[in-house]
Design an enzyme around this catalytic site. Structure first.
Site, PDB file in Angstrom:
ATOM      1  CD  GLU A 165      -4.299  -5.754   3.876  1.00 42.65           C
ATOM      2  OE1 GLU A 165      -5.440  -4.770   3.425  1.00 42.65           O
ATOM      3  OE2 GLU A 165      -3.390  -5.724   3.836  1.00 42.65           O
ATOM      4  CD  GLU A 193      -3.035  -1.019   2.241  1.00 45.46           C
ATOM      5  OE1 GLU A 193      -2.868  -0.544   3.168  1.00 45.46           O
ATOM      6  OE2 GLU A 193      -4.016  -1.575   2.227  1.00 45.46           O
TER       7      GLU A 193
END
Ligand SMILES: *[C@@H]1O[C@H](CO)[C@@H](O)[C@H](O)[C@H]1NC(C)=O
Ligand SMILES: *[C@@H]1O[C@H](CO)[C@@H](O)[C@H](O)[C@H]1NC(C)=O
Ligand SMILES: *[C@@H]1O[C@H](CO)[C@@H](O)[C@H](O)[C@H]1NC(C)=O
Length: 504
Positions: free
Chosen positions: A338, A237
Site C-alpha cells: 500500500e 496490518e
C-alpha cells in the site's frame, strides 16, 4: 489502508521471494453465475499471453493496484454509502462495515452491498489498469465472506463476485493476491478491518480459529484458481501496538502450516505489523519458502509528516525505504502493498468518519492546531477533493512524488500495489484517476527517474518496451510530446513562478 502509523514505523513490510512460475491447471468450473452489468460488451485490448507472463515473472516487478473498498467497505473510498446516515445523531452514524450493516439490517445491507459489489469494480476498470501496465491486483476481503456467525451484523455473499473478478483477471492476464483484510474481533481497530474501536482479535482462541478457517477457505480459492491467484496475504496490518509481536508471529507460523497444507506453492505474504524494518527478522521463520514481506508506506498519518514541504516529502521516500531495501536484499523480498500520492489528511473520512484532519487542526486528541507546511492550512484547492482545482505545480509535485516512490518500489524492491484502484472523491488515492491526470506513470517506461534527480522529472511517458527499463538508470528523460507536453510545460512555468511566490 491504515491510519495512524508513527513516522519511523510507518514503513512496513513484507517479504517476497519472487517466486518461480506457478503454472497450474485451471480449474474453475462450477462458479455461480452472476448477472453481469456491462461486462459482456467490452473489448479486450491488453495482451494476455500466459507464456509471456510466466517468463517475465522472475524479472518484472509486481505492479499492482488494490481493489480496496469493494468487498470490505471503507468510508473514505466510497463516502456515498455512508452519507445516507448523516441526518442521524452523531453517535448513531455508522463508521465501518460492521455498523453500516447493523444500521441497515441484514436484508437492506445485503441489497446495498450486493449492488456495490456488482458495480464498484468492473472489467473495464481492470482493463484500463492493465493498459497502463498493472500486472497484479490485491483484493482485500473480510473474514465474514467466509465465516459469519448469526449474531454478527455483517452480510456474506461476496465470493461469487470475487470469483467474477478472478475470471476477468484470468482473461486480461492479471495476477491476483487475495488479502484477508479483516479478522474476527478486528486485528487493529481501524475501520478498514471492518470494525473500528478496541480490537479483540487475539483475546480469544475462537477468533484465531475463525481467522484460520477464513484463511483456509481463501487459500482453497487460490488452489481452485491457481493460474490466477499467485499470492495469499494471511492478514492485513495486525498491529504491533495492540498485540505482542511474538503472538502475531505465532499466528503467522500457524497460518503458514495451514496455507502450505492447502497450497504448496502460493506466495505466502505477511504484513510487517508496523515494526521497523530493522526488526522484521523477528517476524520471519527461516523454514518458510516463497514468502514475501508486505510493508505499507504513507507520509501523512503523522503529525510530523503533514508539516514537511514537497522537497522534504520526496527526500523522505529514500529515507523511509533505506532499511526496507536492506532487508529486501538480505532476507525475503519486500513488496509495498500500500502507498498513495497523498501528503495531507484533508481527504473526507481519511482519518475515519466523523473525524477531522491534522491539516486543519481538527483531529480530536491528536492535532489541536493546524499542521501543514504553510502559514495557513486549508483543505481547499490543491488540498481539496476536486482535481479540476489542482494547480499545475501541485500536479507536477504529485508526479514527482509518485515517481520518487516508484524509483524505489519498482526498481529496488519486489514491487508495489497502489492504494487504491479508484475512489469516489480522493484524487491522491485513486490509481485510475492519477493515470488519466498524468501524475501516475504508465508502464513499461522508457526511463525511470533516479531518486536524487526526481526534482528534474518531467511528464515524460512514452512507454515502449520492457527492455528500455534496463537503461532507466541513465535517465534520459524525454520531454513530453503531444499537447499534454505543451500544457505541462506551460504549467511548469506557472508552477515555478508560483513556487517562488509561495516561498517568499
Ligand atoms: C468458522 O470457523 C470455526 C472455527 O474453525 C468453525 O467451527 C465454524 O464452523 C466456522 N463457521 C462457518 C460458518 O464456517
Ligand atoms: C523545505 O524544507 C526544508 C527543511 O525544512 C528546507 O531546508 C527547504 O528550504 C524547504 N524548501 C522550500 C522550497 O521551502
Ligand atoms: C545520486 O546521484 C549520484 C551522482 O550521480 C549517484 O552517485 C548516487 O548513486 C545517486 N543516488 C541515488 C539514491 O540515486
Amino acid at each position: 489502508m491504515k491510519s495512524q502509523a508513527l513516522v519511523g514505523s510507518a514503513i512496513s513490510t513484507l517479504f517476497l521471494a519472487l517466486v518461480a512460475a506457478h503454472v497450474a491447471p485451471s480449474s474453475s468450473e462450477a462458479k455461480p453465475t452472476i448477472v453481469s452489468t456491462a461486462a459482456a460488451t467490452e473489448t479486450l485490448s491488453v495482451q494476455s499471453s500466459d507464456v509471456e507472463l510466466e517468463s517475465t515473472l522472475d524479472t518484472t516487478p509486481i505492479r499492482g493496484a488494490n481493489i480496496g473498498g469493494v468487498f470490505l467497505i471503507e468510508p473514505f473510498i466510497k463516502p456515498s454509502l455512508f452519507d445516507q446516515f448523516l441526518s442521524r445523531n452523531k453517535e448513531d452514524i455508522p463508521v465501518d462495515e460492521w455498523t453500516f450493516s447493523a444500521a441497515l439490517g441484514k436484508a437492506e445491507a445485503k441489497r446495498q452491498l450486493e449492488e456495490h459489489w456488482n458495480t464498484f469494480v468492473t472489467r473495464d476498470h481492470l482493463e484500463s489498469m492493465a493498459d497502463s501496465g498493472i500486472n497484479w491486483i490485491r483484493i482485500p476481503i473480510g473474514y465474514w465472506a467466509f465465516n459469519l456467525t448469526a449474531d454478527e451484523p455483517y452480510v456474506d455473499g461476496q465470493v461469487p463476485y470475487i470469483e467474477r473478478v478472478l475470471e476477468w483477471s484470468r482473461d486480461i492476464g492479471l495476477k491476483v493476491e487475495l488479502d484477508l483484510h479483516g479478522a474476527p474481533g478486528s486485528q487493529n481497530g481501524y475501520d478498514n478491518s471492518g470494525r473500528r474501536g478496541v480490537p479483540e482479535w487475539l483475546h480469544s482462541r475462537t477468533n484465531v480459529d475463525r481467522t484460520l478457517d477464513a484463511l483456509a477457505k481463501m487459500t482453497q480459492i487460490a488452489v481452485d484458481w491457481s493460474d490466477v491467484v499467485y499470492g495469499i496475504q494471511i492478514l492485513n496490518e495486525p498491529s504491533r501496538w495492540k498485540w505482542e509481536v511474538k503472538d502475531i508471529f505465532a499466528f503467522y507460523n500457524e497460518a503458514y502450516d495451514l496455507v502450505r497444507s492447502i497450497a504448496p506453492d502460493v506466495l505466502f505474504m505477511i504484513h510487517d505489523t508496523f515494526l521497523s524494518p530493522k526488526d522484521w527478522s523477528t517476524l520471519v521463520a527461516p523454514r518458510w519458502t516463497q514468502a514475501l514481506m508486505d510493508t505499507h508506506i504513507y507520509q501523512m498519518f503523522d503529525n510530523y509528516m503533514v508539516t514537511i514541504n514537497e522537497t522534504a516529502h520526496i527526500e523522505m521516500v529514500a529515507k523511509m525505504a533505506e532499511d526496507v531495501m536492506k532487508f529486501d536484499k538480505t532476507s525475503i523480498g519486500v513488496v509495498v502493498g500500500e502507498f498513495s500520492a497523498a501528503t495531507h489528511d484533508c481527504t473526507k473520512y481519511i482519518n475515519g468518519l466523523g473525524r477531522g484532519s491534522r491539516w486543519e487542526g481538527t483531529l480530536e486528541g491528536i492535532a489541536d492546531h493546524p499542521l501543514c507546511p504553510f502559514a495557513t492550512c486549508s483543505c481547499t484547492g490543491d488540498y481539496g477533493s476536486n482535481p479540476a482545482e489542482f494547480s499545475a505545480h501541485y500536479k507536477r509535485f504529485l508526479r514527482n512524488y509518485v515517481d520518487a516512490q516508484l524509483a524505489v518500489y519498482d526498481q529496488e524492491l519486489a514491487g508495489w500495489f497502489f492504494w487504491n484502484f479508484r475512489t469516489e472523491g480522493a484524487p491522491e488515492w485513486d490509481y485510475i484517476l492519477g493515470v488519466e491526470q498524468g501524475w501516475i506513470p504508465s508502464f513499461p517506461r522508457t526511463a525511470m527517474p533516479k531518486l536524487n534527480e526526481s526534482s528534474a522529472i518531467v511528464f515524460d511517458d512514452a512507454p515502449t518496451s520492457h527492455e528500455a527499463k534496463s537503461e532507466a538508470g541513465q535517465g534520459k528523460y524525454q520531454l513530453a510530446k503531444s499537447m499534454y507536453g505543451i500544457v505541462v510545460t506551460l504549467g511548469i512555468v506557472v508552477a515555478t513562478t508560483c513556487y517562488f511566490l509561495f516561498s517568499l
